[in-house]
Design a protein around this motif. Structure first.
Motif, PDB file in Angstrom:
ATOM      1  N   TRP A  75      21.123 -38.066  17.119  1.00 31.51           N
ATOM      2  CA  TRP A  75      21.982 -36.882  17.214  1.00 31.51           C
ATOM      3  C   TRP A  75      21.517 -36.081  18.436  1.00 31.51           C
ATOM      4  CZ3 TRP A  75      25.891 -36.403  13.588  1.00 31.51           C
ATOM      5  CH2 TRP A  75      25.822 -37.307  12.523  1.00 31.51           C
ATOM      6  N   HIS A  76      22.391 -36.020  19.422  1.00 32.58           N
ATOM      7  CA  HIS A  76      22.044 -35.381  20.688  1.00 32.58           C
ATOM      8  C   HIS A  76      22.307 -33.878  20.594  1.00 32.58           C
ATOM      9  CE1 HIS A  76      21.611 -39.340  22.519  1.00 32.58           C
ATOM     10  NE2 HIS A  76      22.737 -39.666  21.895  1.00 32.58           N
ATOM     11  N   VAL A  77      21.256 -33.095  20.805  1.00 35.21           N
ATOM     12  CA  VAL A  77      21.353 -31.634  20.716  1.00 35.21           C
ATOM     13  C   VAL A  77      21.862 -31.107  22.050  1.00 35.21           C
ATOM     14  CG1 VAL A  77      20.108 -29.489  20.287  1.00 35.21           C
ATOM     15  CG2 VAL A  77      19.499 -31.571  19.014  1.00 35.21           C
ATOM     16  N   ALA A  78      22.983 -30.447  22.004  1.00 36.35           N
ATOM     17  CA  ALA A  78      23.693 -30.067  23.223  1.00 36.35           C
ATOM     18  C   ALA A  78      23.052 -28.876  23.923  1.00 36.35           C
ATOM     19  CB  ALA A  78      25.145 -29.744  22.890  1.00 36.35           C
ATOM     20  N   ARG A  79      23.272 -28.833  25.222  1.00 38.88           N
ATOM     21  CA  ARG A  79      22.962 -27.648  26.034  1.00 38.88           C
ATOM     22  C   ARG A  79      24.272 -27.191  26.676  1.00 38.88           C
ATOM     23  NH1 ARG A  79      17.861 -26.105  26.723  1.00 38.88           N
ATOM     24  NH2 ARG A  79      16.130 -27.574  26.548  1.00 38.88           N
ATOM     25  N   PRO A  80      25.089 -26.422  25.961  1.00 37.26           N
ATOM     26  CA  PRO A  80      26.380 -26.000  26.523  1.00 37.26           C
ATOM     27  C   PRO A  80      26.192 -25.210  27.821  1.00 37.26           C
ATOM     28  CG  PRO A  80      26.267 -25.535  24.170  1.00 37.26           C
ATOM     29  CD  PRO A  80      24.894 -25.926  24.589  1.00 37.26           C
ATOM     30  N   VAL A  81      27.027 -25.489  28.789  1.00 33.82           N
ATOM     31  CA  VAL A  81      26.972 -24.787  30.078  1.00 33.82           C
ATOM     32  C   VAL A  81      28.014 -23.679  30.076  1.00 33.82           C
ATOM     33  CG1 VAL A  81      26.130 -26.810  31.297  1.00 33.82           C
ATOM     34  CG2 VAL A  81      28.592 -26.401  31.137  1.00 33.82           C
ATOM     35  N   PRO A  82      27.780 -22.614  30.832  1.00 29.95           N
ATOM     36  CA  PRO A  82      28.731 -21.489  30.806  1.00 29.95           C
ATOM     37  C   PRO A  82      30.031 -21.819  31.521  1.00 29.95           C
ATOM     38  CG  PRO A  82      26.951 -21.085  32.370  1.00 29.95           C
ATOM     39  CD  PRO A  82      26.583 -22.326  31.642  1.00 29.95           C
ATOM     40  N   GLU A  83      31.088 -21.220  31.054  1.00 26.51           N
ATOM     41  CA  GLU A  83      32.384 -21.314  31.720  1.00 26.51           C
ATOM     42  C   GLU A  83      32.294 -20.560  33.051  1.00 26.51           C
ATOM     43  OE1 GLU A  83      37.006 -19.917  30.927  1.00 26.51           O
ATOM     44  OE2 GLU A  83      35.343 -19.022  29.816  1.00 26.51           O
ATOM     45  N   PRO A  84      32.739 -21.142  34.148  1.00 21.25           N
ATOM     46  CA  PRO A  84      32.612 -20.478  35.460  1.00 21.25           C
ATOM     47  C   PRO A  84      33.213 -19.074  35.500  1.00 21.25           C
ATOM     48  CG  PRO A  84      33.195 -22.782  35.755  1.00 21.25           C
ATOM     49  CD  PRO A  84      33.273 -22.514  34.284  1.00 21.25           C
ATOM     50  N   ALA A  85      34.374 -18.896  34.889  1.00 20.40           N
ATOM     51  CA  ALA A  85      35.003 -17.568  34.922  1.00 20.40           C
ATOM     52  C   ALA A  85      34.158 -16.548  34.153  1.00 20.40           C
ATOM     53  CB  ALA A  85      36.409 -17.650  34.338  1.00 20.40           C
ATOM     54  N   ALA A  86      33.598 -16.958  33.021  1.00 21.90           N
ATOM     55  CA  ALA A  86      32.739 -16.054  32.243  1.00 21.90           C
ATOM     56  C   ALA A  86      31.489 -15.697  33.034  1.00 21.90           C
ATOM     57  CB  ALA A  86      32.373 -16.704  30.915  1.00 21.90           C
TER      58      ALA A  86
ATOM     59  N   ALA B 295      29.581 -11.959  21.406  1.00 26.92           N
ATOM     60  CA  ALA B 295      30.649 -10.949  21.405  1.00 26.92           C
ATOM     61  C   ALA B 295      30.176  -9.576  20.945  1.00 26.92           C
ATOM     62  CB  ALA B 295      31.795 -11.419  20.512  1.00 26.92           C
ATOM     63  N   LYS B 296      28.961  -9.466  20.436  1.00 26.80           N
ATOM     64  CA  LYS B 296      28.521  -8.192  19.862  1.00 26.80           C
ATOM     65  C   LYS B 296      28.463  -7.085  20.910  1.00 26.80           C
ATOM     66  CE  LYS B 296      26.034 -10.179  15.949  1.00 26.80           C
ATOM     67  NZ  LYS B 296      24.721 -10.547  15.360  1.00 26.80           N
ATOM     68  N   HIS B 297      28.756  -5.867  20.464  1.00 31.81           N
ATOM     69  CA  HIS B 297      28.719  -4.655  21.295  1.00 31.81           C
ATOM     70  C   HIS B 297      29.748  -4.714  22.424  1.00 31.81           C
ATOM     71  CE1 HIS B 297      25.315  -3.976  18.872  1.00 31.81           C
ATOM     72  NE2 HIS B 297      24.408  -4.553  19.624  1.00 31.81           N
ATOM     73  N   SER B 298      30.893  -5.352  22.143  1.00 29.39           N
ATOM     74  CA  SER B 298      31.975  -5.438  23.136  1.00 29.39           C
ATOM     75  C   SER B 298      31.478  -5.963  24.465  1.00 29.39           C
ATOM     76  CB  SER B 298      32.631  -4.060  23.326  1.00 29.39           C
ATOM     77  OG  SER B 298      33.193  -3.601  22.120  1.00 29.39           O
ATOM     78  N   ALA B 299      30.612  -6.967  24.403  1.00 32.26           N
ATOM     79  CA  ALA B 299      29.942  -7.454  25.598  1.00 32.26           C
ATOM     80  C   ALA B 299      30.835  -8.335  26.456  1.00 32.26           C
ATOM     81  CB  ALA B 299      28.698  -8.250  25.190  1.00 32.26           C
ATOM     82  N   THR B 300      30.449  -8.462  27.714  1.00 33.63           N
ATOM     83  CA  THR B 300      30.949  -9.534  28.561  1.00 33.63           C
ATOM     84  C   THR B 300      30.237 -10.798  28.110  1.00 33.63           C
ATOM     85  OG1 THR B 300      31.319  -8.032  30.408  1.00 33.63           O
ATOM     86  CG2 THR B 300      31.107 -10.378  30.923  1.00 33.63           C
ATOM     87  N   MET B 301      30.996 -11.760  27.611  1.00 34.82           N
ATOM     88  CA  MET B 301      30.425 -12.912  26.917  1.00 34.82           C
ATOM     89  C   MET B 301      30.169 -14.082  27.862  1.00 34.82           C
ATOM     90  SD  MET B 301      33.045 -12.901  23.664  1.00 34.82           S
ATOM     91  CE  MET B 301      32.462 -14.512  23.087  1.00 34.82           C
ATOM     92  N   VAL B 302      28.999 -14.693  27.672  1.00 33.26           N
ATOM     93  CA  VAL B 302      28.698 -15.976  28.303  1.00 33.26           C
ATOM     94  C   VAL B 302      28.193 -16.880  27.191  1.00 33.26           C
ATOM     95  CG1 VAL B 302      27.376 -17.239  30.024  1.00 33.26           C
ATOM     96  CG2 VAL B 302      28.069 -14.865  30.476  1.00 33.26           C
ATOM     97  N   VAL B 303      29.029 -17.788  26.735  1.00 32.19           N
ATOM     98  CA  VAL B 303      28.661 -18.684  25.640  1.00 32.19           C
ATOM     99  C   VAL B 303      28.044 -19.937  26.253  1.00 32.19           C
ATOM    100  CG1 VAL B 303      29.486 -20.002  23.653  1.00 32.19           C
ATOM    101  CG2 VAL B 303      30.504 -17.775  24.194  1.00 32.19           C
TER     102      VAL B 303
END
Length: 636
Positions: free
Chosen positions: A222-233, A350-358
């Motif tokens: 089971w490969h544990v992912a390292r999600p990369v940020p969306e460029p626009a975010a 998303a907490k505190h109405s943040a600018t999100m980078v997932v």
């Protein structure tokens, strides 16, 4: 997830218990090219419900494994809640890349794990729970310890696990195990959605045979992912940060779990942004770094909290912003403060109405550093951060110095321990007044060193956690700091430590009461009521008589452990050095002063005081509470 390339066909007849053990032994996790057993062992306490099911399967695996069947080590626990804590500590020390399984008996044995499940899910640490359950065939109804629900016959006490589990299932038929087990592995290895995974096993189903497809037991990775940020975010986040004049980073546990400390250090060096840390994030940036300012929030330090109050941009990395981190929404006082949250979990980003980078903390920090190339925080902001840190270190110096009181303060012991322990050693704590002192005072020089369970702050965690951490990191010195109140709640796993010959050091601080709650009670007008360990006084009718004659050292010796009892800091230092050289577990009982000194408080925690009362102490506390409440606000 990938599969071993060898293709096998056909079936094999096994019980559900035997099939589950064989399946678990063939599961692996992988991240960054490092592959390891996902379920390296099983903790268990046997009783009716699992002794002849999973118990038989584990025995058969140990003494008569089938061809191609990998071993599944078994560890005998003494308390069901404790064994979950041990499993959680193991997984946390492994940065969530491995998860232990836990099997208890039906009824109270299983529900004893509910607290541990809640802790794992709150802290987002993977653990596999296999509670025994009622008869699926209902031929025996009601079975011993069965909860009878007049509304339905598919309800058992194990339904209590549903709200505290990240994944929950009950195996009514053998073939249901196949999709359920695969789903469970997915959740255990999901960096965002992990926690307690609960698969309930009716006792008759555990022993029931079925013709299993051999492909079910194929090795799986089971490969544990390292999600990369969306460029626009990423662009949006970089724009907000570039406009900042007084930015700070809040480093949470996600930085450590994603092994992003090097990325955080590089980000800090490149941008000059001061780093504040949470309980779970302490050590993400070494305390030796000039821009590591330390703990923020209700139990944080004055330097970090001043920077938090002034910040115009808060960059939260791998933090879920608990009430202690935000000082119950009073920490970030700049009316124009904005948040940029980098988190693998969108819910937290998303907490505190943040600018999100997932994104994964490591890949996110690396990408954010590149997006900010050429930009740095104003030099005067970094200089102010360093000055505030130096002032705080001067302020807390008396906490480590000897005083004219008869017994040492626990802060003296913490200072000595911080000096004595190596960078890769592990200090463990969870509850009472100690987490507050430790967050304010401890200098963690590696992401490995500081192991505080403060998401659930569960009394009783420390001692079994020392066992789990040592199993996960055998070359580290593992030290559990335990209050006398916590010790009395959960000493049972000393027997497991002795049985497994695991070398840990238990430091028990005795001050004859619940120091933390006593202080909270006193500051909120309740006069330390019911927080000291005392005999009932015949005249007053209250628990304010003589101290209880409980002998902690004698109690520990009864388990077969070596015990040293000390009453001053130099004696503690000598005791610790002796414990270091021992090949076996050692306990050091330290008699400490109940009243400190402690680091000066500068954060706030919202604990409502009675709005009406006849006691003058409560009336005064209510006035203070209403004043302290004034800065509280939503971060919008």
């Amino acid at each position: 997830m990938s599969e071993h390339p060898t293709d096998r066909t056909g079936t094999i007849r096994l019980t559900v218990g035997q099939a589950l053990v064989r399946f678990l032994a063939a599961q692996y996790s992988e991240r960054d090219g490092v592959r390891q057993r996902l379920i390296p062992g099983t903790f268990g306490i046997f009783g009716h419900g699992n002794v002849a099911g999973l118990g038989q399967a584990l025995l058969q695996n140990a003494i008569d494994p089938a061809e191609g069947e990998a071993p599944m080590p078994f560890y005998q626990a003494r308390n069901e809640q404790n064994m979950v804590h041990t499993a959680v500590a193991y997984s946390r020390t492994k940065n969530r890349m491995q998860a232990m399984a836990c099997t208890p008996s039906i009824g109270p044995g299983s529900t004893n794990m509910v607290t541990g499940a809640a802790l794992a899910t709150v802290d987002r640490i993977p653990v596999l729970l296999l509670p025994s359950d009622i008869f699926a065939n209902r031929a025996v109804d009601p079975v011993l310890q069965q909860l009878e629900d007049e509304r339905a016959m598919d309800v058992s006490v194990n339904d209590a696990f549903r709200p505290v589990s990240r994944y929950f299932d009950r195996i009514w038929r053998p073939e249901q195990l196949i999709p359920s087990a695969l789903a469970a592995m997915r959740v255990l290895t999901d960096p965002a959605e992990t926690g307690a995974v609960t698969i309930c096993l009716p006792q008759d189903v555990q022993a029931e045979a079925y013709d299993w497809p051999l492909k079910f037991f194929r090795e799986r990775t089971w490969h544990v992912a390292r999600p990369v940020p969306e460029p626009a975010a990423l662009d949006r986040a970089a724009q907000v940060i570039r406009e900042a004049r007084r930015p700070v980073v809040i480093a949470g546990g996600g930085v450590i779990y994603s092994e992003a400390s090097a990325a955080l250090t590089a980000f800090t060096d490149a941008t000059g942004i001061p780093v504040l840390d949470t309980q779970a994030g302490k050590g993400a940036l070494s305390a030796d770094h000039p821009l590591c300012i330390g703990g923020v929030g209700a139990t944080g330090n004055d330097a970090a909290n001043q920077l938090a109050a002034e910040a115009d941009v808060v960059i939260g990395v791998g933090t879920r912003y608990t009430d202690f981190t935000t000082s119950s929404h009073t920490a970030f006082r700049n009316p124009d403060v904005r948040f940029v949250n980098l988190n693998v979990k969108a819910f937290d980003a998303a907490k505190h109405s943040a600018t999100m980078v997932v994104a994964d903390a490591r890949t996110g920090l690396e990408a954010l550093q590149e997006a900010l190339d050429g930009w740095t925080a104003p030099a005067e902001h970094g200089e102010r951060a360093r000055q505030l840190r130096a002032q705080w270190e001067e302020l807390i110096a008396p906490c480590f110095a000897p005083h004219d009181q008869e017994l040492p303060a626990q802060t003296e012991i913490f200072g000595a321990l911080n000096e004595l322990m190596g960078d890769e050693d592990i200090v463990i704590n969870a509850a009472g007044s100690m987490p507050g002192d430790l967050q304010a005072l401890w200098k963690a020089r590696s992401p490995h060193q500081y192991h505080l369970e403060y998401g659930y702050s569960c009394m009783g965690y420390e001692l079994p956690a020392s066992l789990g951490a040592k199993m996960a990191s055998p070359d580290s010195e593992v030290v559990a700091i335990i209050g006398d109140g916590t010790f009395q709640m959960a000493p049972q796993e000393i027997a497991t430590i002795v049985a497994e010959r695991v070398k840990v050091i238990l430091v028990i601080l005795q001050n004859h009461g619940w120091s933390s709650i006593g202080s909270l009670s006193e500051s909120h007008g309740s006069q330390r009521f019911g927080t000291k360990y005392r005999m009932r006084d015949e005249d007053s009718g209250l628990l304010d008589g003589e101290k209880l004659p409980f002998d902690i050292a004698a109690n520990i010796r009864s388990y077969g452990l070596e015990v040293q009892e000390v009453s001053d800091t130099e004696a503690f230092r000598a005791a610790y050095r002796r414990a270091e050289t021992s090949e076996l577990a050692t306990a050091i009982v330290v008699n400490t002063d109940l009243y400190g000194p402690n680091p000066p408080g500068n954060g706030w925690w919202d604990v409502p005081v009675s709005e009406t009362a006849r006691l003058a102490s409560t009336q005064e506390a209510r006035i203070e509470y209403e004043n302290d409440l004034m800065p509280q606000r939503h971060y919008l």
